[in-house]
Scaffold this active site. Structure first.
Site, mmCIF file in Angstrom:
data_model
loop_
_atom_site.group_PDB
_atom_site.id
_atom_site.type_symbol
_atom_site.label_atom_id
_atom_site.label_comp_id
_atom_site.label_asym_id
_atom_site.label_seq_id
_atom_site.Cartn_x
_atom_site.Cartn_y
_atom_site.Cartn_z
ATOM 1 N N GLU A 1 -46.025 -0.611 18.387
ATOM 2 C CA GLU A 1 -46.732 -0.122 18.227
ATOM 3 C C GLU A 1 -46.864 -0.144 16.869
ATOM 4 O O GLU A 1 -48.231 0.294 16.555
ATOM 5 C CB GLU A 1 -46.462 0.979 18.726
ATOM 6 C CG GLU A 1 -46.037 1.797 20.401
ATOM 7 C CD GLU A 1 -44.879 1.204 20.524
ATOM 8 O OE1 GLU A 1 -43.981 1.039 19.848
ATOM 9 O OE2 GLU A 1 -44.176 2.119 22.042
ATOM 10 N N CYS B 1 -43.278 6.332 16.305
ATOM 11 C CA CYS B 1 -44.692 6.276 16.764
ATOM 12 C C CYS B 1 -45.940 6.793 17.241
ATOM 13 O O CYS B 1 -46.817 6.616 17.414
ATOM 14 C CB CYS B 1 -44.528 4.736 17.620
ATOM 15 S SG CYS B 1 -43.854 3.840 17.294
ATOM 16 N N GLU C 1 -37.432 -6.030 13.880
ATOM 17 C CA GLU C 1 -35.961 -5.703 13.955
ATOM 18 C C GLU C 1 -35.081 -6.119 12.576
ATOM 19 O O GLU C 1 -35.334 -7.350 12.018
ATOM 20 C CB GLU C 1 -34.928 -6.646 14.853
ATOM 21 C CG GLU C 1 -35.010 -5.235 16.603
ATOM 22 C CD GLU C 1 -34.604 -5.741 17.171
ATOM 23 O OE1 GLU C 1 -33.174 -6.178 17.271
ATOM 24 O OE2 GLU C 1 -34.378 -4.527 18.363
ATOM 25 N N CYS D 1 -42.135 5.847 21.337
ATOM 26 C CA CYS D 1 -41.244 6.160 20.365
ATOM 27 C C CYS D 1 -42.175 7.717 20.178
ATOM 28 O O CYS D 1 -42.708 7.916 19.690
ATOM 29 C CB CYS D 1 -40.059 5.859 19.573
ATOM 30 S SG CYS D 1 -40.835 5.565 18.121
HETATM 31 N N1 THU Z 1 -39.597 -0.246 20.732
HETATM 32 C C1 THU Z 1 -40.732 -0.348 20.354
HETATM 33 O O1 THU Z 1 -41.073 -1.531 19.600
HETATM 34 N N2 THU Z 1 -41.485 0.746 20.685
HETATM 35 C C2 THU Z 1 -40.963 1.653 21.169
HETATM 36 O O2 THU Z 1 -41.835 2.295 21.557
HETATM 37 C C3 THU Z 1 -39.436 2.176 21.646
HETATM 38 C C4 THU Z 1 -38.165 1.203 20.621
HETATM 39 C C5 THU Z 1 -38.549 -1.911 19.850
HETATM 40 C C6 THU Z 1 -37.318 -1.199 18.727
HETATM 41 C C7 THU Z 1 -36.394 -1.796 18.356
HETATM 42 O O3 THU Z 1 -36.315 -2.687 18.424
HETATM 43 C C8 THU Z 1 -36.202 -1.983 20.672
HETATM 44 O O4 THU Z 1 -37.464 -1.512 20.882
HETATM 45 C C9 THU Z 1 -35.277 -1.040 20.887
HETATM 46 O O5 THU Z 1 -35.614 0.613 20.473
#
Ligand code: THU
Length: 134
Positions: free
Chosen positions: A63, A97, A52, A94
């Site tokens: 991913e 991804c 982040e 998401c």
């Molecule tokens: N996130 C992922 O790493 N992968 C996903 O498929 C969905 C969301 C992360 C992004 C962010 O750091 C946190 O989860 C909350 O959205």
């Protein structure tokens, strides 16, 4: 042709790798720790975690971290991706991804698991019908 489900030993190894990668999640803003692991055609596994940013939109999901690691190592053939979170139910990749996975991996198997032991398996084609391609 649709992606085949993984044999259980490979599925377990991939989920274990994603669980280990999740330990490295850098998620101080959401506190939602995600691990991913990408299985290459030659059997190698590339892990990834979410990273982040204080400028939230710059965040990279687990991913995509895994995809970019593998691609930058020259890998071009993939069979499956696993995603592990600490949520109550398995969470799916998401939309961003899904597109990046499709771009680089096409129709691979997608394993979604929780640290509590719940697991679902589907395919990227099922998650991203009629994907955009150039
Ligand atoms: N996130 C992922 O790493 N992968 C996903 O498929 C969905 C969301 C992360 C992004 C962010 O750091 C946190 O989860 C909350 O959205």
């Amino acid at each position: 042709m649709t992606a085949n489900p993984l044999p259980s030993a490979e599925r377990e190894a991939l989920v274990a790798a994603a669980t280990a990668a999740r330990e490295n999640a850098a998620a101080p803003y959401s506190n939602f720790h995600v691990g991913a692991a990408l299985l290459a055609g030659d059997g190698r596994i590339f892990g990834g975690c979410n990273v982040e940013s204080a400028s939230y939109g710059l965040t990279c999901c687990a991913e995509r971290t895994a995809v970019f690691k593998a691609i930058s190592e020259g890998v071009r053939s993939f069979r499956a991706v696993a995603v592990v979170t600490g949520a109550d139910e398995p969470t799916s990749p998401c939309g961003a991804c899904r597109q990046v996975l499709w771009d680089q991996c096409r129709d691979i198997s997608v394993v979604m698991a929780t640290t509590g032991g719940k697991l679902e398996e589907t395919t990227l084609a099922a998650l991203l019908p009629r994907a955009f391609e150039l």
